[in-house]
Design an enzyme around this catalytic site. Structure first.
Site, mmCIF file in Angstrom:
data_model
loop_
_atom_site.group_PDB
_atom_site.id
_atom_site.type_symbol
_atom_site.label_atom_id
_atom_site.label_comp_id
_atom_site.label_asym_id
_atom_site.label_seq_id
_atom_site.Cartn_x
_atom_site.Cartn_y
_atom_site.Cartn_z
ATOM 1 N N ALA A 162 0.876 -1.179 0.000
ATOM 2 C CA ALA A 162 0.000 0.000 0.000
ATOM 3 C C ALA A 162 0.912 1.228 0.000
ATOM 4 C CB ALA A 162 -0.975 0.004 1.170
ATOM 5 N N HIS B 194 3.118 4.513 -0.472
ATOM 6 C CA HIS B 194 2.891 5.961 -0.587
ATOM 7 C C HIS B 194 4.259 6.639 -0.661
ATOM 8 C CE1 HIS B 194 3.964 5.893 3.633
ATOM 9 N NE2 HIS B 194 2.958 5.097 3.895
ATOM 10 N N HIS C 134 7.155 5.480 1.690
ATOM 11 C CA HIS C 134 7.913 4.310 1.238
ATOM 12 C C HIS C 134 8.868 4.695 0.103
ATOM 13 C CE1 HIS C 134 4.031 2.302 2.627
ATOM 14 N NE2 HIS C 134 4.932 1.693 3.367
ATOM 15 N N GLN D 103 3.001 -9.860 13.143
ATOM 16 C CA GLN D 103 3.139 -8.593 13.860
ATOM 17 C C GLN D 103 1.793 -7.911 14.119
ATOM 18 O OE1 GLN D 103 5.610 -6.841 10.619
ATOM 19 N NE2 GLN D 103 4.541 -4.934 11.105
#
Ligand code: AMP
Length: 279
Positions: A32, A34, A37, A61
């Site tokens: 995902a 954006h 990143h 996690q």
């Protein structure tokens, strides 16, 4: 961009890359993607010869199964973004490629694991160290790039690298924000228009804390002021606002060498975290 889904094929490819004397930079993500990143990828490209990005939504996690289920997975769009940004290699394994079955082992890293995020997300950092340790073993990067957005995660991974003597250099990259201050996050897509406005209280409280600190306000008063502001924001349930020692993440003292303000809150149904280094 080369895409790998198995660890053996990726390992084999990277063995040849390293044998060629190339510096390998690694950006682990849960997808995902954006601009946060992509800013990590950019740093990796500037500092390394070959960049590897992983997209893996790591089940171990997540302490909340609903959070895992609703975590966004727009893999085609992610691939296109990485391709466009000039990433060399994408590693996108399935869960059974990363985990043999019920793996209960975990690395004991002390208090870093149980305070702040660790307190509100029990077991979270056990999952993080499991997966990052595995990823480091597969990729064997010279450098790995992590966001300050997850400040405590950087501390945890740094501790793991020390404890296990992993030959990797960690690079912490600054937080990318929307123009109004909201820290970019894959979870922001879950915010309604109202939540989106309420969420601004977090970055505002952090920047106000920094300004108040610079103006000489005491740590206790800064903490009270910020906590009140966040509690008073509609639709927002604070989990913590802490002024922490930047090395140990224990509560900061006036003589702490570095101090970071960290916040976590639920805005609507979405849990958000953010931080600002104030010294
Ligand atoms: P995630 O996909 O949320 O696991 O994040 C992957 C990496 O991107 C982690 O090192 C994060 O700290 C980093 N990251 C996430 N959001 C941001 C941001 N807004 N700015 C910079 N780095 C970020």
């Amino acid at each position: 961009m080369k895409v790998f889904t198995t660890k053996n094929a990726l390992k084999q490819h990277l063995d040849a890359v390293r044998a060629d004397g190339k510096v390998v930079g690694f950006v682990p993500t849960m997808g995902a993607l954006h601009n946060g990143h992509l800013s990590l990828l950019k740093q990796a490209q500037q500092q390394c010869d070959v960049t590897v990005c992983s997209i893996f939504v790591n089940p171990t996690q997540f302490n909340d199964p609903k959070d895992l289920e609703k975590y966004p997975r727009p893999i085609e769009a992610d691939r296109a973004k990485l391709e466009q940004a000039g990433c060399d290699i994408l590693f996108n394994p399935e869960v059974n490629e990363m985990y043999a079955g019920n793996e209960n082992w975990h690395l004991e890293i002390g208090q870093l694991e149980t305070l702040l995020e660790g307190k509100f997300r029990p077991g979270h950092y056990q999952g993080v160290t499991q997966v990052v340790n595995k990823l480091f073993n597969i990729v064997e990067p010279h450098k790995a790039f992590f966001g300050q957005k997850d400040y405590q995660q950087v501390m945890v991974i740094n501790r793991m690298v020390q404890l296990l003597n992993i030959p990797v250099e960690l690079v912490m990259c600054p937080i990318e924000r929307e123009t109004d201050g909201l820290a970019m996050s894959s979870r922001n897509i879950h915010l309604t228009a109202d939540d989106r406005q309420h969420a601004l209280v977090l970055s505002k409280a952090l920047y106000q804390a920094k300004a108040s600190f610079e103006a000489g306000m005491s740590l206790a008063d800064i903490q009270t002021q910020a906590s009140e502001n966040i509690s008073n924001e509609p639709g927002t349930q604070p989990e913590y606002f802490e002024l922490a020692d930047g090395e140990t993440l224990q509560p900061a003292k006036p003589d702490s060498q570095s101090i970071v303000a960290l916040v976590a809150a639920r805005v609507g149904n979405t849990r958000l975290i953010d931080n600002v280094i104030i010294r």
